[in-house]
Design an enzyme around this catalytic site. Sequence first.
Site, short mmCIF file in Angstrom:
data_model
loop_
_atom_site.label_atom_id
_atom_site.label_comp_id
_atom_site.label_asym_id
_atom_site.label_seq_id
_atom_site.Cartn_x
_atom_site.Cartn_y
_atom_site.Cartn_z
N ASP A 261 0.86 -1.17 0.00
CA ASP A 261 0.00 0.00 0.00
C ASP A 261 0.92 1.24 0.00
OD1 ASP A 261 -2.18 1.65 -0.06
OD2 ASP A 261 -3.21 0.74 1.63
C1 NOJ Z 1 -4.15 3.80 -0.01
C2 NOJ Z 1 -5.29 2.83 0.15
O1 NOJ Z 1 -5.20 2.20 1.41
C3 NOJ Z 1 -5.33 1.77 -0.94
O2 NOJ Z 1 -6.49 1.01 -0.78
C4 NOJ Z 1 -5.26 2.40 -2.30
O3 NOJ Z 1 -5.33 1.42 -3.29
C5 NOJ Z 1 -3.98 3.20 -2.40
N1 NOJ Z 1 -3.96 4.23 -1.37
C6 NOJ Z 1 -3.81 3.85 -3.77
O4 NOJ Z 1 -4.72 4.86 -3.96
#
Ligand code: NOJ
Length: 712
Positions: A261
């Site tokens: 993430d």
């Molecule tokens: C953070 C989020 O937790 C995740 O779900 C997402 O895919 C990413 N950012 C990218 O936007």
Amino acid sequence: MSPTDERVEALLARMTLAEKVGQMTLFTTDWGQTGPTIRAGYADDIRRGACGALFNSHTVAFTRELQRIAVEETRLQIPLIFGYDVVHGYRTILPIPLAEAASWDLAAIERSARVAATEAAAAGLHWTFAPMVDVARDPRWGRVMEGAGEDAFLGSRIAAARVRGFQGGGLGNTDAVMACVKHFAAYGAPIAGREYNTVDMSERYFREHYLPPYAAGVRAGAATVMTSFNDFDGVPASGSEFLLTDVLRGELGFEGFVVTDYTSINEMVAHGVAANDAAAGELAAGAGVDMDMQGAVFQRYLADSVAAGRISEARIDDAVRRILQAKVALGLFDDPYRFCDEERERREVLSPAHREAARDVARRSVVLLKNDAAVLPLARDARLLLVGPLAQSRVDMLGAWHGAGVADECVSLFDGITAAHQGKLEVERGCDIDGDDRSGFDAAVAAAARADVVLVAVGESAEMSGEAAARAEIGLPGVQSALVEALAATGKPVAVVLMNGRPLAIPTVAERATALVEGWWLGSEAGNALADVLYGDYNPAGKLPMSVPRSVGQVPLYYGEKSTGRPFDPASKWTSKYIDLPNAPLFPFGFGLSYTSFGYGEPGVDRSRFRAGERVTVSVTVTNTGDRAGEEVVQLYVRDVVASVTRPQKQLLGFEKIELRPHEARLVRFELGEEDLRFYRRDMSYGSEPGEFEIMVGGSSADLQSVRIVLE
Ligand code: NOJ
């Protein structure tokens, strides 16, 4: 070796270490007022092979230009992957995932993901960061809107349906995108529901209630998995060899690539398990991470870690191999521009067929929670007052994570009602979503006096749920509850439509409203879908995928509780209970009404004793006891009466959605075997134990009839 492998190996053999690490690097692009932009330095990174994938880059025009740099200006001409959070639609916005889960309609959910993927792929994308399959039992957590609710069984079925929908006929088709099962693992259980908080649970609880949907997504063929922000048993997920290597690769057999993430490698410094970014990068790569989202840790430090012998080049090759395999599977080496077809983009994005599909899944997602005096469906010629801060909102219908959705392309409840209603219609705002301004109450109450029926739209604004939107209070914000009470005090029938991303604790509203409709955030076609339900053109059939608490003090709250040694007994103080509230939720998991009614006969079994290898058929007659055709989700639960460890009092084991004509009866059958009764036993081995099981069947987790069977 397969032709794909040969191709990948040949390329790998020509790559420098820096180029390999480049493939393991994912950066974002931005979307400004004037259109898409790329940050200073990133275009150069692409040129020198130091970045192999981008996210938030979409539209054919933008992705084509970036792809051109990758395949025309780099030494090895390796195409880029473009990813985006296409969570519930790209431009045609479908209901939020929690809402779709309420449909219990796997075909509709798969179709919804198909629509999202078709549009995304037409807009230059190869990869969606979805489905989020995190089981969530605490509605304070804002991201419950993005998952399938509290149950591992329902969540697993939905996870698989979404992966199938996104990946369609298979990667390589120009209407398919790679799915990304996230967030691995246990991200849905932050302590106290607070976003990004620590997770602390036993391995038993994890394996039983949180792991199954990830496993189902992987089994359905998801091409990628995303790590989570949280720690698990003291180790941040992005550095957890247990999660990423032992469980994900070893036990689940996952063969795609693992992306972190957003900056979650860097965050291991703040977690306090790495002294600096370089050390965090080694933890991540060593644990099994293949791609670093936005942290640039791999890009900056990983080659040095390899040179110093702290990470093997074989581990790097393993990661790069998986990423290149994905690029081959997508067909990008054959034609890097195959997702860059402007004509297809024009045709697919926001097409009438997609809007129609969005409307259909949206109405299937609506849950009718109360309908006293049959106030719904509404008469088209009634004198109707439409009131509430969400009645005219388009932007909130998008919900959080709405991709490239545009507010003005959404149908508000007002828009939908205007198209459907034929009688007198008055509209009042009443109050705002938040704040304490009651100055609109008088006009709303006065208008109610002139109406036959009052329809009130209350709830949350789209930014009140989603990432970084945990709430400590989960009632209706502001004075919305007081507005409903004031309207109800007029004595006119009041139908409340909730628009929200999480279960809301609203005992007073639920009591005062004549009818209560869980309308979530339903996307581009929200208002039309709601009108379909409110006027009875569609008979609602949704069932709650999460328990709705009476009070935030009850959470985490879920139907699958264990008995405890002192099971709840209203007559005895010394049992597991609150002294100020019932234990029971306001509305239970699996609950939802219809404009017709269903009767359940006594469930029966074709044999009451069975052994491994044999099947038991559980059957029940379900009758539509009303005058309207309708759908019902028939649910099957189990309880292991005596086991070597404590077990939930009820656990969903099957469901079937059926459609019945007025007064039609149908025999519904479920088959189960020994394998359905397995669990993690006292010694953590996975298997069944002989003995008695209670099998329960009904239309809600709180309204079941049971029959006993014995596994010999
Ligand atoms: C953070 C989020 O937790 C995740 O779900 C997402 O895919 C990413 N950012 C990218 O936007």
